[in-house]
Each structure stands twice: as structure tokens, then as C-alpha cells.
Design an enzyme around this catalytic site. Structure first.
Site, PDB file in Angstrom:
ATOM      1  N   TYR A 138       0.846  -1.206   0.000  1.00  0.00           N
ATOM      2  CA  TYR A 138       0.000   0.000   0.000  1.00  0.00           C
ATOM      3  C   TYR A 138       0.876   1.248   0.000  1.00  0.00           C
ATOM      4  O   TYR A 138       0.986   1.941  -0.982  1.00  0.00           O
ATOM      5  CB  TYR A 138      -0.957  -0.020   1.194  1.00  0.00           C
ATOM      6  CG  TYR A 138      -1.972   1.110   1.134  1.00  0.00           C
ATOM      7  CD1 TYR A 138      -3.091   0.990   0.320  1.00  0.00           C
ATOM      8  CD2 TYR A 138      -1.803   2.284   1.870  1.00  0.00           C
ATOM      9  CE1 TYR A 138      -4.021   2.017   0.230  1.00  0.00           C
ATOM     10  CE2 TYR A 138      -2.720   3.312   1.790  1.00  0.00           C
ATOM     11  CZ  TYR A 138      -3.829   3.184   0.978  1.00  0.00           C
ATOM     12  OH  TYR A 138      -4.736   4.207   0.890  1.00  0.00           O
ATOM     13  N   SER A 141      -6.512   0.896  -4.326  1.00  0.00           N
ATOM     14  CA  SER A 141      -6.595   2.342  -4.100  1.00  0.00           C
ATOM     15  C   SER A 141      -5.203   2.953  -4.284  1.00  0.00           C
ATOM     16  O   SER A 141      -4.647   2.879  -5.378  1.00  0.00           O
ATOM     17  CB  SER A 141      -7.169   2.629  -2.711  1.00  0.00           C
ATOM     18  OG  SER A 141      -7.563   3.966  -2.581  1.00  0.00           O
ATOM     19  N   ASP A 144     -17.966   3.630  -7.430  1.00  0.00           N
ATOM     20  CA  ASP A 144     -16.807   4.064  -6.639  1.00  0.00           C
ATOM     21  C   ASP A 144     -16.682   5.576  -6.761  1.00  0.00           C
ATOM     22  O   ASP A 144     -16.140   6.089  -7.745  1.00  0.00           O
ATOM     23  CB  ASP A 144     -15.529   3.380  -7.128  1.00  0.00           C
ATOM     24  CG  ASP A 144     -14.336   3.663  -6.216  1.00  0.00           C
ATOM     25  OD1 ASP A 144     -14.471   4.536  -5.332  1.00  0.00           O
ATOM     26  OD2 ASP A 144     -13.290   3.028  -6.377  1.00  0.00           O
ATOM     27  N   HIS A 168     -15.865   1.490  -3.630  1.00  0.00           N
ATOM     28  CA  HIS A 168     -14.427   1.401  -3.371  1.00  0.00           C
ATOM     29  C   HIS A 168     -14.057   0.127  -2.619  1.00  0.00           C
ATOM     30  O   HIS A 168     -12.885  -0.229  -2.564  1.00  0.00           O
ATOM     31  CB  HIS A 168     -13.986   2.633  -2.581  1.00  0.00           C
ATOM     32  CG  HIS A 168     -12.525   2.921  -2.673  1.00  0.00           C
ATOM     33  ND1 HIS A 168     -11.878   3.126  -3.873  1.00  0.00           N
ATOM     34  CD2 HIS A 168     -11.565   3.022  -1.715  1.00  0.00           C
ATOM     35  CE1 HIS A 168     -10.588   3.348  -3.650  1.00  0.00           C
ATOM     36  NE2 HIS A 168     -10.375   3.284  -2.349  1.00  0.00           N
TER      37      HIS A 168
END
Length: 821
Positions: A560, A641, A732, A772
Site C-alpha cells: 500500500y 486504491s 466508486d 471502493h
């Protein structure tokens, strides 16, 4: 200089013909030419004919001139989610991806195994409100978790409180948030439809004797990124709203979310009468969080300007400065931002963005407040001081504190290495503090008045405290512990005077977690040697022979690296299914940009230092290859993301390291993200394209703008990228689908239709009525995960290793037969 234009507009401005303007646009700026990767990706086992990629219209007339640089944007038309052309694009891409999923020989097996493993009983952490206990529960395959209530922990018959599965036929309406009144007699509940960030809030009254819930007429619309903060009179609560979305199907719009408002709702009152307590139109991007002090006397406002861990701290004295109406409810009508004759009597305790300030609790004996802050303490500390020294704000709408918390004494100093994640006040002179030590949780019981450690609470192994429930009203508290192979254990401490955690509940799963092990390694990052933690999860005693190119044991590397978010150990049934199905390996990299070592770690992976995140991830991949855990033909990378951005950027820079890239709901257009929904809040992490220096940072890594054909191919392969599967959802409204659409179109053009060199698949999976990720129903999770991971295994050529029982439905058997044929 920042100019956004199209050739047609330039034609009107300077009188050139359309054709000559298009050919001579470089006269307005220099063309950006991305640096190609030196070496391409290996060829996977699933072959794509690049001539079969859907034909996608390129509008070569759309060119932005940003700070003197020409930026073509030929797929700008894909930013309109409602156009028929965009809908046709989505349909064509979903048809293409489905045709490849149908070729995945283990898809039906994986889906059956995943569904089988997912079908286990799950419990949310129990918590206490008023005289009752509450918890969430899922029998296994229910679309949404169900909330139950108990009158005591010994109650043999839990009572159904609310079942969100009854709110929609397809399970896409989810209960995302709830807040109980201080006395436990009311609850405000926020639901989401189709995965959107928009919320609808309803209010129910609770019979605390029976647990019966009676839904009231109160319905609040256009709520987003909201607090739900009840005042201690139990008559109303604060919440946040925006201007209504421009589309009737909320969640599909791309409008910028600006001018958030803080409103106050009185129970039983129509929303149209709710006062706007605070708005900040001069700073339209700011957001307003709210909470109530433990004594109920103050409204606490946390004002932020994005996702950076900093905030302003403003307070309102509800007891002294806010009048009440005839029903004894707080009356903000004369203070309404839009219609009132006066302004909210704010005390701006902290009025800068130098640090973060979070309220922990109040000391009733001394009147002192305890705040958590990272001021001169990147790993956080607690400070305390007398809030009573702040003058009443009735004479000024912007008075300052006499003694700022910036000069308050330390209650718990910053730890030299570990991160103080949170602290929670309990009844009496107690609080619980949670530290993160090398990405593993540590829990302490301390005195609230002095910060003195009473006891270190023993945790069962490598893992994290996934949840905590406790409050100033009760002595008892609960916490949950989870790990990569620990599905979830809940512990109760009945009395802080005798703080021994007792196992309250443990989740059981349909495999043996003890057959798998977790290791932690520290990988030197390639540029500066920073040690990057990485967890490895695999079967006990697994031998690694991936130095041999014939070995097909698949490795999935997840990352991430952003927004101060830490990837702590947590249980994922999809990861365990990957390990069981293919005897695979999971690697979880704790990259800079996250919060694993405090704000310095976060800052070292943000803004001008964003490249450090990609270097960290690339170094983790190289480590896996060097240690013969993987090789380029067996390594897949995954992120969602900001992690989707990570995957795409690393593929652009080092395609030779990976066989598959899974980029979920990724931020992929680095130059236009701030123009849609809440994207402006990300400038603290990525930079602001409107500022020239920051534009230059972003341009170097923006996935959409750095797709190029590698200089040379890998042995036995052409100059190509790994197989790529992008995923997004039609609703989203966090990272809008246009990021995925435009990036995919560019990939297929540059590497497929444009060069004809790409024979690894370049695909996207667009889910309908999904957002999302939060609130996604179980069925959609199972289908999406099965498509992604069976596709990954097919490309790598991973062999099916699971030899336990499988129940495959007739429809799946038919699909499997088609795939084999």
C-alpha cells in the site's frame, strides 16, 4: 504557468486551422516523453492476441499544457460515466475479461474452495451501550453482517437488532456506521447503497429492557464523510453533509466534494430544519470532524485540510454558550451559518496545521484534558492541561486559548521506537494504550492521571489488536486479536484492578491455521538502505526452489505505502485460500508512506519522496527473487486504491520483475485526480499538480502518463508488460472509475494495438453496483476474488494443490468443462 485547453479552443484563440494547431501544439509546450523500462516482462501461460483488444477512440485533439509541458489526454471522454460511449467501453472490456476468466482451468475449483472457506461463523467485537451489549454476526455467506443485542453477557437468547440484508434484494445496501446516544436510548444509523460514500441516516429508539428497536421518521440525506456525535442530553447529534450529487444514481457522479457543512439534528425534527452549525466557504476543501467531551460540556471540532495527519482543534462550550429551545434541546437557529444573526462562538484552541490533536478524555477532578499529538513527536505522545483556562468564547467568535496545548506537559512521552496508535479512557483512573512495535501490536493498561504503566497485557503472538471497546462509563473492556493465520479471538478484562484478559470468543475456520507460519524479514531499500519490514506467510516447512524457472509455486506480494495507513497483521480468507489452493506464498510489504513507524515514515513516502515507496516495493520483489522464494515468472503483485497506484507505477518502472499485476480501484491519473470527488484531499500525499514543482514530482510516476514499450524483451518474450488485471466499481465515488478506464485504454493502445508486442492479457473487471470496497456483499467478494486469483494462477501456470473435499455446483462444472475444452 498552468493551462488546460483543447485544440479547438486554441483554434478560436489564435485563429489557426484545426489541423495545423494539432500538429504544432508543441509550440505551446514541450512534449513529455516518459522513460521506458529497460527490460520487459516474461511471457505468461495465458496468451492474448493484441489485435483482439477492443477498438477505443483516441481524441488526439485534447491536450493539456501544464507548466509548459504538453500532456495529451486522448481518453478524456471516458471521464463521463453516463455517456453511451463509456458504457459501451465498459461492456466491451467486461466481455473481454470474462473470455479470459473462462479460460482459467482452476476458476471453478477456486470459487468453490473460497466459498467453502468463507462460509464460517464470524462475530464482531462485543460492545456496551446503555444497559445492553451489542455485536455483529454473520452465519457465513450472508451478504451483510447482522447486529444482535443482549441484556447481559449471560443472556442465552440474543435479540435481532437490525438485519441489513432486508434493506435490499441484492445485498448492496450496507450498514456502514452507527452511533448510540449517551444513555443508549437512541441510535443513528448510516447506510450506503451500491458501495457509494453517500450515506442515508435514520434514527431509532431503543427499549433497553427488551432490546426492541423502533425506527423513527427521521431520515437524513446527502450525508458524506460524516461524524455522528450525540450531545449528552440525548436529544440530537452533529453530522456532516454536502450539496446533493448531480446524478440521480448517487455514487456514479464525479463532482468535486467541497464545502462540507456541520449540521445539528434534533430527534423528531425534519432535516430541512437542521441548523448549519459550521461551514468554511473560504476554505472549500477543509473537512470538519466532531466529537463531544466526556463531560458533555464541549463540542470538539477537528478541522483537516486533506489526509495529512494534522488538524486544527476548535471547541464550543455547549453548556455556557448555546441556548436551548422550549423542549430543552440545543438551539442553533440564531447561529445558523446561512440564516442566523450571529456566528458560532468558537474557541480556536489550535489554529494551524502543524500537528494532529485528538481528544482522549477529561479528568473530572482536575478539569484537565488529555490529548494525543504528534507535535515534535512523530511516534505520538499524550499531553495534558487545564482546558478551563480557555476563556468563554461568548465575547469573541475566534478567541485563542490562554495556555495552548502546544505548551502542555507530557503525560506519556514519545516512545523511542514504537508508535502510540491510540489511547482509550475507562471508568476510574484507567486507560488502555495500544502501541505498534515493528508492525505488531502491544497493549498496555495505564493510569489516566499520571500515565504510569499498570500492566502490559499479554497478546498471543504476531498479530494486531483489530478492535477495542470500552468507555469512561464502564470498567470492563474488550479487545480482539487477529493475525495472518489467526481468524479472530476476543478477550474481556472485567476489572482493571485485576487486569487479566480472559478469552471471550474465538472464531473457528474450516482448515488448520496452525499448518501455516508467519515470518518477518527486513529488506534494505535499493536507494538508501532503509530497512523495510515484510511478512511472509506460507505452509509450515515449505522449501523454496523458485530459483528454478520450472517451479510454479505462485507468490503474491501485496503493498500500500501511503496516507499514514499501516498494514498490520490481519486475517484474510482469500489469502488463506491462495495458500491452500496453490501451495502459494503471501508477502505483505510495509512500505514507507504508511504509518508503521510514525509520521516520519509516512513523510518519507509522500509528496517529493513518493518514489521511495516504489523503490521499497521493487526491493521487496528483488529480495523474494534473490532468496529463491519467487522468480519473475511466479511473482504477482497486488494493491488497492493507493496500492493500485503502487502496482501500476512499479509495472511501468520494472515490468521485468513481475508476471501479473492486480491493481484494484487504483489512483492512476496522477494529473487529474484532484478534480474529482474527494481527490483534492490527496494532495498532501501526492502533491498538487497546480504547483509547478509538485507537478514535476507527479508526472514522473503518474501511471497513465508513463506507459511505454520496454527497451528490450525478457528471454523468450517480447518487449511487453506483465499480465494486468484492473478492477473498479461503477459506484466508486472515492477513486472514480475513470482512472481505471483511461489507464486500461492507454495500456491496450501503447502495448497492444499500437505496438502489437503485448501477448500477456491487459484486462479490467468493472463491477456493477459496487464502490471502493467497503460494504461489498459477500457474493460479489467471492466472485471478484475468484476471478482475480484464478486468473493470476492461470497466467503463472500454478498447479492446483488442494486435495481436500470440494463441492462444485452443476453450473460451475459446466463452466469448467468449457474451460477445459
Amino acid at each position: 504557468m498552468f493551462v488546460t485547453t483543447t485544440v479547438n479552443r486554441w483554434n478560436r484563440l489564435i485563429g489557426r486551422t484545426l489541423g495545423s494547431c494539432s500538429r504544432n501544439m508543441a509550440s505551446f509546450g514541450d512534449a513529455y516523453i516518459p522513460t521506458p523500462a529497460q527490460k520487459g516482462a516474461p511471457q505468461g501461460k495465458l496468451i492474448a492476441d493484441p489485435t483482439l483488444f477492443p477498438a477505443i477512440r483516441r481524441d488526439e485533439e485534447v491536450i493539456d499544457v501544464l507548466h509548459g509541458v504538453n500532456i495529451p489526454d486522448p481518453y478524456r471522454w471516458l471521464e463521463d460515466p453516463d455517456s453511451e460511449e463509456t458504457k459501451s467501453f465498459v461492456d466491451a472490456q467486461n466481455a473481454l475479461s470474462t473470455s479470459f476468466f473462462d479460460q482459467c482451468q482452476t476458476r471453478s475449483k477456486f470459487k468453490s474452495l473460497f466459498e467453502q472457506l468463507y462460509n464460517y461463523e464470524r462475530y464482531g467485537l462485543v460492545f456496551r451501550k446503555g444497559n445492553r451489549y451489542y455485536y455483529s454476526h454473520n452465519t457465513g455467506l450472508q451478504a451483510q453482517n447482522v447486529i444482535y443485542t443482549l441484556n447481559s453477557l449471560e443472556d442465552p437468547e440474543p435479540k435481532l437488532f437490525i438485519d441489513p440484508n432486508t434493506l435490499s434484494e441484492d445485498g448492496t445496501v450496507a450498514l456502514m456506521q452507527y452511533a448510540f446516544s449517551d444513555d443508549g436510548n437512541y441510535v443513528a444509523m448510516a447506510t450506503s447503497s451500491g458501495g457509494s460514500d453517500w450515506r442515508t441516516v435514520t434514527v431509532s429508539k431503543i427499549n433497553q429492557e427488551t432490546g426492541e428497536r423502533t425506527e423513527l421518521a427521521d431520515v437524513l440525506q446527502h450525508v458524506k464523510f460524516t461524524s455522528l456525535s450525540w450531545t449528552h442530553d440525548n436529544l440530537g447529534f452533529f453530522y456532516n453533509s454536502y450539496t446533493p450529487p448531480s446524478t440521480t444514481d448517487a455514487g456514479t457522479e464525479t463532482d468535486k466534494n467541497q464545502n462540507q457543512q456541520l449540521r445539528y439534528h434534533i430527534v423528531g425534527q425534519d432535516q430541512s430544519k437542521d441548523a448549519t452549525v459550521l461551514a468554511i466557504p473560504e476554505q472549500p476543501d477543509w473537512m470538519i470532524g466532531s466529537s463531544i467531551s466526556h463531560d458533555g460540556k464541549h463540542l470538539i471540532l477537528s478541522v483537516s485540510a486533506g489526509c495529512e495527519p494534522t488538524n486544527r482543534l476548535w471547541i464550543v462550550n455547549l453548556e455556557k454558550d448555546i441556548p436551548r429551545n422550549s423542549d430543552s434541546a440545543l438551539d442553533f437557529s440564531k447561529l445558523d451559518f446561512h440564516t442566523g444573526s450571529a456566528r458560532l462562538p468558537l474557541v480556536k484552541v489550535i489554529d494551524n496545521f502543524n500537528a494532529s490533536w485528538d481528544y482522549i478524555g477529561s479528568n473530572e477532578d482536575t478539569g484537565e484534558w488529555v490529548l494525543q499529538t504528534n507535535l515534535n513527536a512523530p511516534r505520538y505522545k499524550l499531553v495534558h492541561g487545564a482546558i478551563a483556562t480557555i476563556a468563554s468564547s461568548s465575547s469573541s467568535s475566534s478567541s485563542s486559548s490562554e495556555i495552548s496545548p502546544e505548551s502542555w506537559a507530557e503525560l506519556i512521552p514519545e516512545h523511542p521506537k514504537d508508535v502510540l496508535q491510540w489511547a482509550s479512557r475507562l471508568k476510574g483512573d484507567f486507560m488502555v494504550c495500544c502501541y505498534m512495535k515493528d508492525v505488531k501490536s502491544s497493549l498496555q493498561l495505564r493510569k489516566f492521571s499520571t500515565g504510569e504503566i499498570i500492566k502490559e497485557l499479554q497478546l498471543p503472538g504476531i498479530g494486531s489488536v483489530g478492535g477495542f471497546s470500552g468507555s469512561r462509563k464502564f470498567s470492563e473492556f474488550f479487545f480482539s486479536f487477529t493475525g495472518f493465520t489467526e481468524p479472530g479471538a476476543q478477550y474481556r478484562v472485567e476489572d482493571p484492578e485485576n487486569p487479566t484478559p480472559v478469552l471471550f470468543r474465538r472464531v473457528s475456520v474450516k482448515f488448520q491455521p496452525e499448518e501455516f507460519e508467519t515470518k518477518q524479514v527486513f529488506v534494505p531499500s535499493k536507494n538508501d538502505g532503509t530497512l523495510v519490514p515484510m511478512f511472509l506467510i506460507h505452509r509450515n516447512g515449505k522449501e523454496f526452489t523458485n530459483g528454478d524457472q520450472k517451479d510454479t509455486s505462485p507468490v503474491l506480494l501485496y503493498g500500500y505505502g501511503g496516507f499514514n495507513i499501516s498494514l498490520e497483521p490481519s486475517f484474510s480468507i482469500s489469502r488463506m485460500c491462495w495458500l491452500l489452493a496453490y501451495d502459494g506464498v503471501m508477502a505483505i510489504a510495509n512500505l514507507r508512506g504508511g504509518g508503521e513507524y510514525g509520521t516520519t515514515w509516512r513523510d518519507d513516502g509522500s509528496r517529493s519522496k513518493k518514489q521511495n515507496v516504489f523503490d521499497d516495493f521493487i526491493s521487496c520483489a528483488e529480495y523474494l527473487h534473490d532468496q529463491k522464494i519467487s522468480n519473475p515468472s511466479t511473482l504477482a503483485i497486488q494493491g488497492g486504491s493507493n496500492g493500485g497506484l503502487l502496482v501500476a507505477a512499479c509495472i511501468n518502472q520494472r515490468p521485468d520483475l513481475f508476471q501479473v499485476g492486480l491493481a484494484q480501484v487504483g489512483v492512476l491519473d496522477g494529473l487529474r485526480f484532484k478534480r474529482f470527488t474527494i481527490g483534492h484531499a490527496w494532495c498532501n500525499d501526492y502533491g498538487d499538480v497546480d504547483i509547478e514543482d509538485e507537478f514535476e514530482w507527479i508526472l514522473k510516476w503518474s501511471p497513465l502518463h508513463n506507459v511505454t514499450v520496454p527497451v528490450q524483451g525478457t528471454e523468450g518474450s517480447t518487449k511487453q508488460y506483465p499480465a494486468i488485471l484492473l478492477t473498479t466499481g461503477s459506484h466508486d465515488d472515492r477513486v472514480v472509475p475513470l482512472h481505471t478506464h483511461k489507464f486500461l485504454a492507454q495500456l491496450q493502445y501503447v502495448l497492444g494495438n499500437g505496438s502489437g508486442l503485448q501477448s500477456n492479457p491487459l484486462l479490467a473487471r468493472v463491477e456493477v453496483r459496487a464502490g471502493h470496497g467497503a460494504g461489498k456483499p459477500t457474493k460479489k467478494i467471492i466472485e471478484e476474488t475468484s476471478d482475480m486469483l484464478s486468473f493470476t494462477a492461470e497466467v503463472i501456470g500454478a498447479e492446483w494443490k488442494y486435495n481436500g473435499p470440494l463441492k462444485i455446483c452443476e453450473e460451475e462444472e459446466e463452466d469448467a468443462g468449457k474451460a477445459a475444452a
